[in-house]
Design a protein around this motif. Structure first.
Motif, PDB file in Angstrom:
ATOM      1  N   ASN A  20     -20.611  80.506 111.280  1.00 35.49           N
ATOM      2  CA  ASN A  20     -22.227  79.240 110.588  1.00 35.49           C
ATOM      3  C   ASN A  20     -21.902  78.622 109.285  1.00 35.49           C
ATOM      4  O   ASN A  20     -22.423  77.667 109.257  1.00 35.49           O
ATOM      5  CB  ASN A  20     -23.123  80.048 111.479  1.00 35.49           C
ATOM      6  CG  ASN A  20     -24.471  79.183 110.623  1.00 35.49           C
ATOM      7  OD1 ASN A  20     -25.447  78.572 110.681  1.00 35.49           O
ATOM      8  ND2 ASN A  20     -24.966  80.088 109.334  1.00 35.49           N
ATOM      9  N   THR A  21     -21.305  79.844 109.038  1.00 34.57           N
ATOM     10  CA  THR A  21     -20.750  79.237 107.212  1.00 34.57           C
ATOM     11  C   THR A  21     -19.799  78.327 107.381  1.00 34.57           C
ATOM     12  O   THR A  21     -19.936  77.450 106.596  1.00 34.57           O
ATOM     13  CB  THR A  21     -20.459  80.508 106.916  1.00 34.57           C
ATOM     14  OG1 THR A  21     -21.014  81.660 106.635  1.00 34.57           O
ATOM     15  CG2 THR A  21     -19.811  80.256 105.293  1.00 34.57           C
ATOM     16  N   ALA A  78     -25.802  76.883  95.050  1.00 34.16           N
ATOM     17  CA  ALA A  78     -25.520  76.410  96.063  1.00 34.16           C
ATOM     18  C   ALA A  78     -25.357  77.090  97.798  1.00 34.16           C
ATOM     19  O   ALA A  78     -26.012  76.708  98.514  1.00 34.16           O
ATOM     20  CB  ALA A  78     -24.441  74.970  96.254  1.00 34.16           C
ATOM     21  N   GLY A  79     -24.305  77.684  97.827  1.00 32.92           N
ATOM     22  CA  GLY A  79     -23.965  78.607  98.660  1.00 32.92           C
ATOM     23  C   GLY A  79     -24.565  79.045  99.955  1.00 32.92           C
ATOM     24  O   GLY A  79     -24.852  78.746 100.881  1.00 32.92           O
ATOM     25  N   PRO A  80     -25.448  80.091  99.025  1.00 26.88           N
ATOM     26  CA  PRO A  80     -26.843  81.079  99.772  1.00 26.88           C
ATOM     27  C   PRO A  80     -27.818  80.416 100.390  1.00 26.88           C
ATOM     28  O   PRO A  80     -28.042  80.180 101.249  1.00 26.88           O
ATOM     29  CB  PRO A  80     -27.390  82.115  98.321  1.00 26.88           C
ATOM     30  CG  PRO A  80     -26.088  82.118  97.702  1.00 26.88           C
ATOM     31  CD  PRO A  80     -25.094  80.966  97.517  1.00 26.88           C
ATOM     32  N   GLN A  81     -28.170  79.132  98.926  1.00 20.89           N
ATOM     33  CA  GLN A  81     -29.006  78.267 100.086  1.00 20.89           C
ATOM     34  C   GLN A  81     -28.596  77.420 101.399  1.00 20.89           C
ATOM     35  O   GLN A  81     -29.769  77.322 102.197  1.00 20.89           O
ATOM     36  CB  GLN A  81     -30.048  77.413  98.656  1.00 20.89           C
ATOM     37  CG  GLN A  81     -30.627  76.027  99.685  1.00 20.89           C
ATOM     38  CD  GLN A  81     -31.166  75.661  97.907  1.00 20.89           C
ATOM     39  OE1 GLN A  81     -30.898  75.464  97.010  1.00 20.89           O
ATOM     40  NE2 GLN A  81     -31.629  74.347  98.938  1.00 20.89           N
ATOM     41  N   LYS A  82     -27.251  77.041 101.464  1.00 18.00           N
ATOM     42  CA  LYS A  82     -26.836  76.257 102.590  1.00 18.00           C
ATOM     43  C   LYS A  82     -26.183  77.300 103.656  1.00 18.00           C
ATOM     44  O   LYS A  82     -26.441  76.291 104.894  1.00 18.00           O
ATOM     45  CB  LYS A  82     -25.700  75.424 102.060  1.00 18.00           C
ATOM     46  CG  LYS A  82     -25.434  74.442 103.003  1.00 18.00           C
ATOM     47  CD  LYS A  82     -25.330  73.136 102.393  1.00 18.00           C
ATOM     48  CE  LYS A  82     -25.110  72.072 103.270  1.00 18.00           C
ATOM     49  NZ  LYS A  82     -25.357  70.726 103.192  1.00 18.00           N
ATOM     50  N   ILE A  83     -25.925  78.089 103.417  1.00 16.17           N
ATOM     51  CA  ILE A  83     -25.664  78.836 105.310  1.00 16.17           C
ATOM     52  C   ILE A  83     -27.192  79.949 104.816  1.00 16.17           C
ATOM     53  O   ILE A  83     -26.882  80.000 106.142  1.00 16.17           O
ATOM     54  CB  ILE A  83     -24.962  80.404 103.958  1.00 16.17           C
ATOM     55  CG1 ILE A  83     -23.584  79.462 103.334  1.00 16.17           C
ATOM     56  CG2 ILE A  83     -24.302  80.966 104.758  1.00 16.17           C
ATOM     57  CD1 ILE A  83     -22.485  80.506 102.731  1.00 16.17           C
ATOM     58  N   TYR A  84     -28.024  80.317 104.202  1.00 21.61           N
ATOM     59  CA  TYR A  84     -28.894  81.259 104.953  1.00 21.61           C
ATOM     60  C   TYR A  84     -30.137  80.980 104.028  1.00 21.61           C
ATOM     61  O   TYR A  84     -31.736  81.391 104.300  1.00 21.61           O
ATOM     62  CB  TYR A  84     -28.894  83.076 104.149  1.00 21.61           C
ATOM     63  CG  TYR A  84     -27.436  83.426 104.761  1.00 21.61           C
ATOM     64  CD1 TYR A  84     -27.225  83.870 105.805  1.00 21.61           C
ATOM     65  CD2 TYR A  84     -26.236  83.818 103.289  1.00 21.61           C
ATOM     66  CE1 TYR A  84     -26.401  84.452 106.048  1.00 21.61           C
ATOM     67  CE2 TYR A  84     -25.469  84.076 103.556  1.00 21.61           C
ATOM     68  CZ  TYR A  84     -24.878  84.757 105.111  1.00 21.61           C
ATOM     69  OH  TYR A  84     -24.121  85.278 105.652  1.00 21.61           O
ATOM     70  N   ALA A  92     -35.534  77.802 113.438  1.00 24.98           N
ATOM     71  CA  ALA A  92     -34.397  78.967 112.629  1.00 24.98           C
ATOM     72  C   ALA A  92     -34.519  79.781 112.300  1.00 24.98           C
ATOM     73  O   ALA A  92     -33.674  80.295 112.661  1.00 24.98           O
ATOM     74  CB  ALA A  92     -33.266  77.049 112.023  1.00 24.98           C
ATOM     75  N   GLY A  93     -35.356  80.344 111.736  1.00 19.36           N
ATOM     76  CA  GLY A  93     -35.650  81.658 111.326  1.00 19.36           C
ATOM     77  C   GLY A  93     -35.635  82.275 112.241  1.00 19.36           C
ATOM     78  O   GLY A  93     -35.218  83.713 111.801  1.00 19.36           O
ATOM     79  N   SER A  94     -36.671  82.190 113.003  1.00 17.84           N
ATOM     80  CA  SER A  94     -36.942  82.611 114.338  1.00 17.84           C
ATOM     81  C   SER A  94     -35.433  82.923 114.847  1.00 17.84           C
ATOM     82  O   SER A  94     -35.473  84.107 115.941  1.00 17.84           O
ATOM     83  CB  SER A  94     -37.997  81.897 115.259  1.00 17.84           C
ATOM     84  OG  SER A  94     -39.213  81.866 113.794  1.00 17.84           O
ATOM     85  N   ASP A  95     -35.340  81.815 115.298  1.00 18.34           N
ATOM     86  CA  ASP A  95     -34.014  81.766 116.146  1.00 18.34           C
ATOM     87  C   ASP A  95     -32.683  83.128 115.313  1.00 18.34           C
ATOM     88  O   ASP A  95     -32.333  84.070 116.569  1.00 18.34           O
ATOM     89  CB  ASP A  95     -32.995  80.575 115.858  1.00 18.34           C
ATOM     90  CG  ASP A  95     -33.375  79.581 116.642  1.00 18.34           C
ATOM     91  OD1 ASP A  95     -34.790  80.276 117.497  1.00 18.34           O
ATOM     92  OD2 ASP A  95     -33.453  78.386 117.355  1.00 18.34           O
TER      93      ASP A  95
END
Length: 271
Positions: A20-21, A78-84, A92-95
């Motif tokens: 996913n990352t 930017a990284g954490p926001q893009k990945i998580y 998407a969060g429920s998934d």
């Protein structure tokens, strides 16, 4: 889920998380990592266009380190926001929550991802570029090893007295970890404007700590502190232990607190 950690299940989730990352952030991370090369190309084209010659470029170690530092800052924000960032999204969060893995496994995978995989990937990309620049870019001089030696001269002192025994590599990694954990917490805590709200939160927390520190020094006895520091700095070994403990605590304790907050957020998040 009865077992909070099963190695085979964690391995499957980690593979899913890394995939996913790559899908969400792989290309962006590569572009961030190649920022020095992009800067060299732009510098080269600009030099040829405006000077009309192909003489040596004015791109040295200082420019490389400055651009690398800026690229790392962008990756941290930017990284954490893009990945998580999707974790706070309703669908998407429920998934993500319903994926068959324990909260601790998801947390562990997240820590491996942001604290190990991303910095190692960037380190490899920057190191390869640095080696290529040393060989291929005219005018690129100086060595990182020289800078590291100078830092060690300052921090290690002499044979009788070392200011700090904290490893430069470990210190750099701990600083990276501390900063990216802050933005990871922001990415899974705030629902919108994650980076902006995280930066605002950092400013607010810094302001509160500054006020508390100022208030503390207002109420304590200045003479007692003066006597304490006088005794402390009369003993070089005491200074060494004080600095080492302070550096270690300043890097380790905030990281531990941030990890605990991230775990609690993952455990309690609902949509």
């Amino acid at each position: 889920m009865k077992n909070i950690f099963k190695l085979d299940r964690f391995g499957k989730f980690l593979a899913y998380d890394l995939n996913n990352t790559w899908n969400q952030y792989g290309l962006s991370l590569l572009m961030i990592g190649l920022t020095p090369t992009i800067a060299v190309i732009i510098n080269s084209v600009t030099h040829v266009v405006f000077s009309g010659s192909e003489s040596s470029l004015s791109f040295g170690l200082g420019a490389f380190l400055s651009i690398t530092a800026l690229a790392l800052l962008v990756a941290i924000i930017a990284g954490p926001q893009k990945i998580y960032g999707h974790v706070t999204d309703k669908k998407a969060g429920s998934d993500y929550i319903l994926v068959p893995a324990s909260t601790f496994e998801k947390f562990s995978s997240m820590m491996v991802n942001v604290c190990v995989v991303i910095p190692v990937a960037l380190f490899i990309v920057f190191s390869l570029q640095y080696a290529a620049f040393k060989i291929c870019v005219p005018g690129f001089n100086g060595g990182i090893s020289d800078i590291i030696s100078k830092i060690h001269e300052v921090t290690r002192g002499n044979d009788d007295f070392h200011v700090s025994d904290f490893s430069l590599a470990m210190g750099s990694w701990a600083v990276w970890t501390q900063n990216i954990l802050i933005f990871t917490l922001g990415a899974i805590f705030f629902k919108k404007s994650k980076a902006a709200k995280t930066i605002l939160a950092i400013m607010c927390v810094s302001f509160v700590f500054s006020m508390l520190t100022a208030g503390f020094f207002q109420i304590v006895d200045a003479d007692s502190f003066e006597e304490l520091f006088k005794r402390l700095f009369d003993n070089p070994k005491a200074v060494q232990h004080f600095v080492n403990w302070f550096v270690n605590l300043a890097l380790i304790v905030p990281n531990a607190v941030l990890m605990a907050l991230i775990y609690l957020r993952l455990k309690t998040i609902k949509h």
